[in-house]
Design a protein around this motif. Structure first.
Motif, PDB file in Angstrom:
ATOM      1  N   TRP A  25       0.824  -1.197   0.000  1.00  0.00           N
ATOM      2  CA  TRP A  25       0.000   0.000   0.000  1.00  0.00           C
ATOM      3  C   TRP A  25       0.866   1.259   0.000  1.00  0.00           C
ATOM      4  N   LEU A  26       1.941   1.264   0.790  1.00  0.00           N
ATOM      5  CA  LEU A  26       2.847   2.412   0.803  1.00  0.00           C
ATOM      6  C   LEU A  26       3.509   2.616  -0.557  1.00  0.00           C
ATOM      7  N   LYS A  27       3.905   1.529  -1.205  1.00  0.00           N
ATOM      8  CA  LYS A  27       4.507   1.615  -2.535  1.00  0.00           C
ATOM      9  C   LYS A  27       3.494   2.154  -3.547  1.00  0.00           C
ATOM     10  N   TYR A  28       2.243   1.722  -3.424  1.00  0.00           N
ATOM     11  CA  TYR A  28       1.174   2.229  -4.296  1.00  0.00           C
ATOM     12  C   TYR A  28       1.014   3.732  -4.126  1.00  0.00           C
ATOM     13  N   ARG A  29       0.988   4.210  -2.876  1.00  0.00           N
ATOM     14  CA  ARG A  29       0.856   5.657  -2.627  1.00  0.00           C
ATOM     15  C   ARG A  29       2.031   6.423  -3.200  1.00  0.00           C
ATOM     16  N   GLN A  30       3.225   5.846  -3.087  1.00  0.00           N
ATOM     17  CA  GLN A  30       4.413   6.509  -3.616  1.00  0.00           C
ATOM     18  C   GLN A  30       4.324   6.631  -5.141  1.00  0.00           C
ATOM     19  N   HIS A  31       3.928   5.565  -5.818  1.00  0.00           N
ATOM     20  CA  HIS A  31       3.808   5.612  -7.273  1.00  0.00           C
ATOM     21  C   HIS A  31       2.695   6.566  -7.707  1.00  0.00           C
ATOM     22  N   ARG A  32       1.618   6.608  -6.945  1.00  0.00           N
ATOM     23  CA  ARG A  32       0.534   7.527  -7.267  1.00  0.00           C
ATOM     24  C   ARG A  32       0.988   8.982  -7.122  1.00  0.00           C
ATOM     25  N   ALA A  33       1.767   9.260  -6.102  1.00  0.00           N
ATOM     26  CA  ALA A  33       2.290  10.614  -5.925  1.00  0.00           C
ATOM     27  C   ALA A  33       3.247  10.979  -7.070  1.00  0.00           C
ATOM     28  N   MET A  34       4.040  10.018  -7.505  1.00  0.00           N
ATOM     29  CA  MET A  34       4.938  10.271  -8.637  1.00  0.00           C
ATOM     30  C   MET A  34       4.137  10.605  -9.897  1.00  0.00           C
ATOM     31  N   LEU A  35       3.078   9.850 -10.130  1.00  0.00           N
ATOM     32  CA  LEU A  35       2.246  10.122 -11.304  1.00  0.00           C
ATOM     33  C   LEU A  35       1.545  11.471 -11.192  1.00  0.00           C
ATOM     34  N   ASP A  36       1.159  11.874  -9.991  1.00  0.00           N
ATOM     35  CA  ASP A  36       0.545  13.191  -9.804  1.00  0.00           C
ATOM     36  C   ASP A  36       1.506  14.312 -10.170  1.00  0.00           C
ATOM     37  N   VAL A  37       2.768  14.153  -9.800  1.00  0.00           N
ATOM     38  CA  VAL A  37       3.782  15.164 -10.150  1.00  0.00           C
ATOM     39  C   VAL A  37       3.941  15.239 -11.660  1.00  0.00           C
ATOM     40  N   LEU A  38       4.019  14.087 -12.317  1.00  0.00           N
ATOM     41  CA  LEU A  38       4.166  14.095 -13.778  1.00  0.00           C
ATOM     42  C   LEU A  38       2.913  14.620 -14.469  1.00  0.00           C
ATOM     43  N   LYS A  39       1.748  14.387 -13.860  1.00  0.00           N
ATOM     44  CA  LYS A  39       0.491  14.871 -14.435  1.00  0.00           C
ATOM     45  C   LYS A  39       0.439  16.396 -14.438  1.00  0.00           C
ATOM     46  N   VAL A  40       0.994  17.023 -13.397  1.00  0.00           N
ATOM     47  CA  VAL A  40       1.018  18.493 -13.338  1.00  0.00           C
ATOM     48  C   VAL A  40       1.831  19.055 -14.500  1.00  0.00           C
ATOM     49  N   ALA A  42       2.402  17.511 -17.331  1.00  0.00           N
ATOM     50  CA  ALA A  42       1.700  17.192 -18.581  1.00  0.00           C
ATOM     51  C   ALA A  42       0.553  18.168 -18.828  1.00  0.00           C
ATOM     52  N   GLU A  43      -0.158  18.589 -17.775  1.00  0.00           N
ATOM     53  CA  GLU A  43      -1.247  19.551 -17.932  1.00  0.00           C
ATOM     54  C   GLU A  43      -0.734  20.915 -18.366  1.00  0.00           C
ATOM     55  N   ARG A  44       0.466  21.262 -17.925  1.00  0.00           N
ATOM     56  CA  ARG A  44       1.069  22.528 -18.342  1.00  0.00           C
ATOM     57  C   ARG A  44       1.621  22.452 -19.759  1.00  0.00           C
ATOM     58  N   GLY A  45       1.833  21.236 -20.245  1.00  0.00           N
ATOM     59  CA  GLY A  45       2.428  21.065 -21.571  1.00  0.00           C
ATOM     60  C   GLY A  45       3.936  21.198 -21.548  1.00  0.00           C
ATOM     61  N   GLU A  46       4.537  21.030 -20.380  1.00  0.00           N
ATOM     62  CA  GLU A  46       5.986  21.155 -20.244  1.00  0.00           C
ATOM     63  C   GLU A  46       6.609  19.784 -19.997  1.00  0.00           C
ATOM     64  N   ALA A  47       7.861  19.691 -20.347  1.00  0.00           N
ATOM     65  CA  ALA A  47       8.618  18.490 -19.990  1.00  0.00           C
ATOM     66  C   ALA A  47       9.162  18.697 -18.578  1.00  0.00           C
ATOM     67  N   PRO A  48       9.089  17.685 -17.727  1.00  0.00           N
ATOM     68  CA  PRO A  48       9.619  17.859 -16.371  1.00  0.00           C
ATOM     69  C   PRO A  48      11.135  18.043 -16.399  1.00  0.00           C
ATOM     70  N   PRO A  49      11.656  18.870 -15.495  1.00  0.00           N
ATOM     71  CA  PRO A  49      13.114  19.054 -15.445  1.00  0.00           C
ATOM     72  C   PRO A  49      13.828  17.734 -15.150  1.00  0.00           C
ATOM     73  N   GLU A  50      15.058  17.668 -15.548  1.00  0.00           N
ATOM     74  CA  GLU A  50      15.869  16.449 -15.358  1.00  0.00           C
ATOM     75  C   GLU A  50      16.008  16.090 -13.884  1.00  0.00           C
ATOM     76  N   GLU A  51      16.089  17.095 -13.007  1.00  0.00           N
ATOM     77  CA  GLU A  51      16.215  16.838 -11.576  1.00  0.00           C
ATOM     78  C   GLU A  51      14.969  16.130 -11.030  1.00  0.00           C
ATOM     79  N   VAL A  52      13.803  16.526 -11.525  1.00  0.00           N
ATOM     80  CA  VAL A  52      12.552  15.902 -11.072  1.00  0.00           C
ATOM     81  C   VAL A  52      12.490  14.457 -11.539  1.00  0.00           C
ATOM     82  N   LEU A  53      12.849  14.213 -12.796  1.00  0.00           N
ATOM     83  CA  LEU A  53      12.841  12.844 -13.304  1.00  0.00           C
ATOM     84  C   LEU A  53      13.839  11.962 -12.565  1.00  0.00           C
TER      85      LEU A  53
END
Length: 140
Positions: A25-40, A42-53
């Protein structure tokens, strides 16, 4: 004696099941949070910085200033175990096998369950020996 035996027999596996479920369950929450960051991004239409990836794929380091998130996978856990790990398992399970074999021998006919455990521990020791030799030869 009987009640303690049954409590241990059932509580230890149940604790393992609950622990595995909680970590999943903790791993699931972690992956969901990662996807939320990438979704932000994607909604802006920007590529995430290399540090974030890098932070999302490799985890966080506690040695960096201001970072308090734990490292999701340590470097030692991600790699396969080396031959030293298997050599230690050879010694451990050989001692267990010898101990249960002695318990079987000293118990006479009542030691049949100890014989089964001794053979099982011996089989695991042989498996660890094969892995240790295989990895030692592979490294050279």
């Amino acid at each position: 004696m009987g009640m303690i035996f049954w409590v241990l027999v059932f509580s230890v596996p149940l604790f393992g099941i609950v622990y595995a479920g909680f970590t999943t369950w903790l791993k699931y929450r972690q992956h969901r949070a990662m996807l939320d960051v990438l979704k932000v991004y994607a909604e802006r239409g920007e590529a995430p910085p290399e540090e974030v990836l890098t932070a999302l794929t490799k985890g966080f380091s506690l040695s960096e200033a201001g970072v308090t998130a734990p490292n999701p996978v340590s470097a030692g856990m991600a790699k396969a175990q080396g031959p030293i790990h298997y050599w230690s398992l050879v010694g451990l399970f050989a001692v267990f096998s010898a101990g249960f074999a002695y318990a079987s021998w000293s118990s006479g006919l009542a030691g049949y369950p100890f014989t089964i455990v001794a053979f099982t521990m011996g089989a695991v020791a042989v498996w660890a020996l094969v892995m240790a030799i295989g990895l030692s030869v592979k490294k050279k």
